[in-house]
Design an enzyme around this catalytic site. Structure first.
Site, PDB file in Angstrom:
ATOM      1  CE  LYS A 151      -3.913  18.784   9.379  1.00  0.00           C
ATOM      2  NZ  LYS A 151      -2.797  17.179   9.627  1.00  0.00           N
ATOM      3  CB  SER A 206      -5.933  15.038   9.828  1.00  0.00           C
ATOM      4  OG  SER A 206      -4.264  15.604  10.205  1.00  0.00           O
ATOM      5  N   GLY A 265       0.709  12.630  12.272  1.00  0.00           N
ATOM      6  CA  GLY A 265       0.310  11.861  13.313  1.00  0.00           C
ATOM      7  C   GLY A 265       0.395  10.681  13.290  1.00  0.00           C
ATOM      8  N   GLY A 266      -0.370   9.847  12.540  1.00  0.00           N
ATOM      9  CA  GLY A 266      -0.342   8.294  12.030  1.00  0.00           C
ATOM     10  C   GLY A 266      -0.789   8.342  10.639  1.00  0.00           C
ATOM     11  N   GLY A 267       0.044   9.494  10.096  1.00  0.00           N
ATOM     12  CA  GLY A 267      -0.380   8.812   8.401  1.00  0.00           C
ATOM     13  C   GLY A 267      -1.092  10.034   7.793  1.00  0.00           C
ATOM     14  CB  SER A 268      -2.254  12.942   9.070  1.00  0.00           C
ATOM     15  OG  SER A 268      -2.944  12.306  10.195  1.00  0.00           O
TER      16      SER A 268
END
Length: 568
Positions: free
Chosen positions: A176, A252, A273-276
Site C-alpha cells: 500500500k 482505503s 484505521g477504520g476497516g481499511s
C-alpha cells in the site's frame, strides 16, 4: 440497555455541490454558523452530554498475558510452515492443481520443481501490469520493471544454488502506498507527499518480506490519506472492483485488495484505521486480517492516525494471509508499541474441528445491514455451527458512542498529521478529503479526551466479553460496494460511509484483531464477506476458525472474478 447504533440518512454530495460545501465549511465565519447543525447531524451533541468518569486510554496497548514461550511460539510457526508446504506442494496431479488452497504455494511448488523461475514469472508479471485491463483497474500507483527484474534475478540465483529464503521466495507481494518501499515514493494517495523523491529505506514490514525472499511488485492505490472507504481517488484513478468494474474496490487499501483479487499477486500489505484492510478485502472477495494493535510494526509508514492504525496482510486465501502474518508479525526495536507483545504463534492452525469454540453474536447489530448480506452471513454462521462451534447470544452496550469516539479519534489524528499542507494549500487535496478534514476542525480537545475515555470503557467491556466467548461474528460490511463515480469526480456520502464501516471501527478503537473472508456472491455478482473478531493477541484463533470456514465453503476454489490473472 437497548441497541443504540443509528442509521444516518444524509444526502450524498458530488461535483459542484461537494466543492461548494467544502468552500463554505472551510470559511471561518460560515463554519461557526453551521457548527451546531453539523454537530447535530453527526451525533456530537448527544456524545458531549454523556459522562465517563474513568481515565482516558490514549492508546490501545494490551498486556502480554500469554503463557506461550518463545520456543513454543517458534515451534508452532515452524510446524505451520512445514505443514502448509506439505499439504500444498505434494499436490502434483493436474486434477489437484486448481484446488490449491494457498496461492503462494503455487509459486513455491513450481520453483522447486523447476517448472518456472522467479525471472520468468517477473516477465509475465510485467506484461500483466502493462496490460489494458490492469492499467484500467488503477490498482497500482507505482511499479518499476527494472526493480522487479533485479529482485527476480537475485531470487532465481538463490534457487539455482539451492538457497531459497523460505516459502515466500520469488513470490510477488504488493505494498500500500502509505508504506515505504524502495525505490518508490510514498504519497499516501495524495499529490502532496512523496512528489519530489523516493524513500531512502524500506518500512520494517517490507524489510521482513524481502528477507523472506518476496519480490515487491509495486505500490498500490489508496483512498487519499486513508480517509475514505470507497477507493475513489482522482489523483491516480478510481480503484475498480475486479468482480465488476462499474463498482469500486473499497478503501482505503483498495489497490492492495484489488491486486490480490485480480490474481497478479497472492499477498498484499494494507493498513487499517477504520476497516481499511477488511472493507476492501470483503468488497473484492479476498481475505483480510487486522491484527492486534502493535502486533505488526508500523515503522517506516506515513503517520496518519497512529492510535487506531494497524498494518495487516490481504491474501487470496487464509493460508496466504497466515504465511504473510507469520513473516511480518513480531517485535521491532524501531517501533515501541510492537515490543510489548507476546510471541506470535499459530497453535492448532490445522485443527478444523471447532468443537468447544464459543462464538458470540449480538443479533440487532448482526442484522443491521443490507438484507442480502445478513442472509449470506447467517448461512455462514450455520456452517460454523456444523463445524462444532457454539453460537452464544451476547449484548454489546454503547456502540453509538464507540462509533463517535472512533470518528473523533481518527479524524483528529488525521487532521493533525496533514494540517500544515492542508492549511497552506487545501486545493491540492480531493474535495471529499477536504470536507472530512473540515468536519474534524469542528471537534474540540475535550471531545478527543472523552473519546479516549470511551476507549477505556470499550476495552474493558470487550475484555469481559472475550472471557465468556472466544470471538464475535458479524458481517464484514453493512452495504455492498458503491458504484464508481462518473469521470474523475469524487462523492461523499456519510450515510453510506457509516453503513460500510459499521462492523469494523470498534476493533480499531480497542486495538483488538479481526479477520474477513468471502462467503457468497450477491445477486449482482459482488462478494459478501463475514467478519470474525477476537480478544488481544488471538490472531491464531481467528486464522484457524477462518481457515475451517473457508475449507467448508470453498469460495476461493469455485469463484473467480472476470479477467482473473492465473499465475498458478
Amino acid at each position: 440497555m437497548s441497541y443504540d447504533l443509528k442509521t444516518y440518512k444524509m444526502p450524498g454530495l458530488t461535483g459542484r455541490g461537494l466543492g461548494l460545501s467544502v468552500s463554505v465549511l472551510e470559511t471561518d465565519m460560515a463554519r461557526k454558523i453551521l457548527e451546531p447543525i453539523v454537530n447535530s447531524q453527526l451525533g456530537m451533541n448527544e456524545f458531549r452530554q454523556h459522562r465517563y468518569d474513568i481515565h482516558p486510554s490514549f492508546t490501545a496497548l494490551h498486556t502480554n498475558t500469554s503463557a506461550v514461550t518463545a520456543t513454543g511460539a517458534q515451534r508452532s510457526v515452524q510446524m505451520f510452515m512445514e505443514s502448509v508446504e506439505e499439504e500444498n506442494l505434494n499436490q502434483k496431479s493436474a486434477s489437484l492443481r486448481g484446488s490449491l488452497n494457498c496461492a503462494t504455494l503455487a509459486y513455491a511448488r513450481d520453483y522447486r520443481s523447476e517448472l518456472r523461475s522467479p525471472l520468468t514469472v517477473s516477465l509475465q508479471l510485467q506484461a500483466a501490469l502493462e496490460s489494458p485491463h490492469m492499467q484500467d483497474s488503477k490498482a497500482f500507483i507505482f511499479t518499476d520493471s527494472h526493480a522487479l527484474r533485479h529482485q527476480a534475478e537475485a531470487s532465481t540465483k538463490r534457487f539455482m544454488s539451492v538457497q531459497p529464503r523460505g516459502l515466500l521466495e520469488g513470490v510477488p507481494v504488493a505494498i500500500k502506498d502509505s508504506i515505504n518501499a524502495v525505490p518508490f515514493a510514498t504519497t499516501g494517495g495524495t499529490e502532496v507527499f512523496g512528489q519530489d523523491h523516493s524513500v531512502e529505506s524500506d518500512a520494517s514490514v517490507v524489510s521482513r518480506l524481502r528477507a523472506a525472499g518476496a519480490m515487491i511488485l509495486g505500490k498500490t492505490n489508496m483512498h487519499e490519506i486513508g480517509i475514505g472507504v470507497t477507493g475513489a481517488n482522482p489523483h491516480y484513478g478510481h480503484c475498480l472492483n475486479p468482480w465488476d468494474t462499474e463498482y469500486l474496490a473499497g478503501g482505503s487499501s483498495g489497490g492492495s485488495a484489488a491486486a490480490v483479487a485480480s490474481g497478479i499477486c497472492p499477498v498484499a500489505i494494507g493498513s487499517d484505521g477504520g476497516g481499511s484492510v477488511r472493507i476492501p478485502a470483503a468488497f473484492c472477495g479476498v481475505v483480510g486480517l487486522k491484527p492486534t494493535w502493535g502486533r505488526i510494526s508500523s515503522a517506516g509508514t506515513l503517520s496518519l492516525c497512529d492510535t487506531v492504525d494497524h498494518l495487516g496482510p490481504i491474501g487470496a486465501s487464509v493460508d496466504d494471509v497466515a504465511l504473510a502474518y507469520a513473516t511480518i508479525a513480531g517485535p521491532d526495536p524501531l517501533h515501541g508499541p510492537s515490543c510489548h507483545q507476546p510471541f506470535p504463534h499459530l497453535s492448532n492452525y490445522f485443527k478444523s474441528d471447532l468443537k468447544g469454540l464459543k462464538i458470540g453474536i449480538y443479533k440487532p447489530w448482526f442484522e443491521h445491514a443490507d438484507q442480502a448480506i445478513v442472509s449470506a452471513c447467517r448461512e455462514a454462521v450455520k456452517v460454523l455451527e456444523s463445524l462444532g462451534a457454539e453460537i452464544v447470544p451476547v449484548i454489546i452496550e454503547g456502540l453509538e458512542d464507540m462509533r463517535l469516539a472512533h470518528a473523533v479519534t481518527i479524524m483528529t489524528e488525521m487532521l493533525s498529521s496533514v494540517e500544515q499542507p492542508y492549511r497552506a494549500t487545501p486545493e491540492r487535496f480531493n474535495d471529499d478529503t477536504r470536507m472530512l478534514l473540515a468536519f474534524a476542525r469542528l471537534f474540540r480537545s475535550t471531545d478527543y479526551v472523552k473519546a479516549q475515555r470511551v476507549r477505556t470503557r470499550a476495552i474493558a467491556q470487550h475484555e469481559a466479553l472475550y472471557a465468556k466467548v472466544d470471538m464475535l461474528v458479524t458481517p464484514a460490511t453493512g452495504a455492498l460496494p458503491p458504484r464508481r463515480p462518473k469521470g474523475s469526480k469524487v462523492a461523499l456520502d456519510l450515510g453510506l460511509m457509516t453503513e460500510i464501516m459499521r462492523f469494523s471501527i470498534n476493533d480499531n478503537l480497542i486495538g483488538m484483531p479481526a479477520i474477513t473472508l468471502p462467503v457468497k456472491l450477491s445477486g449482482e455478482g459482488l462478494p459478501i464477506g463475514l467478519q470474525l473478531h477476537a480478544g488481544p493477541w488471538q490472531e491464531h484463533v481467528l486464522l484457524r476458525t477462518a481457515r475451517s470456514l473457508e475449507s467448508a465453503l470453498r469460495f476461493n476454489a469455485t469463484h473467480r472474478p472476470p479477467n482473473f490473472l492465473d499465475f498458478s
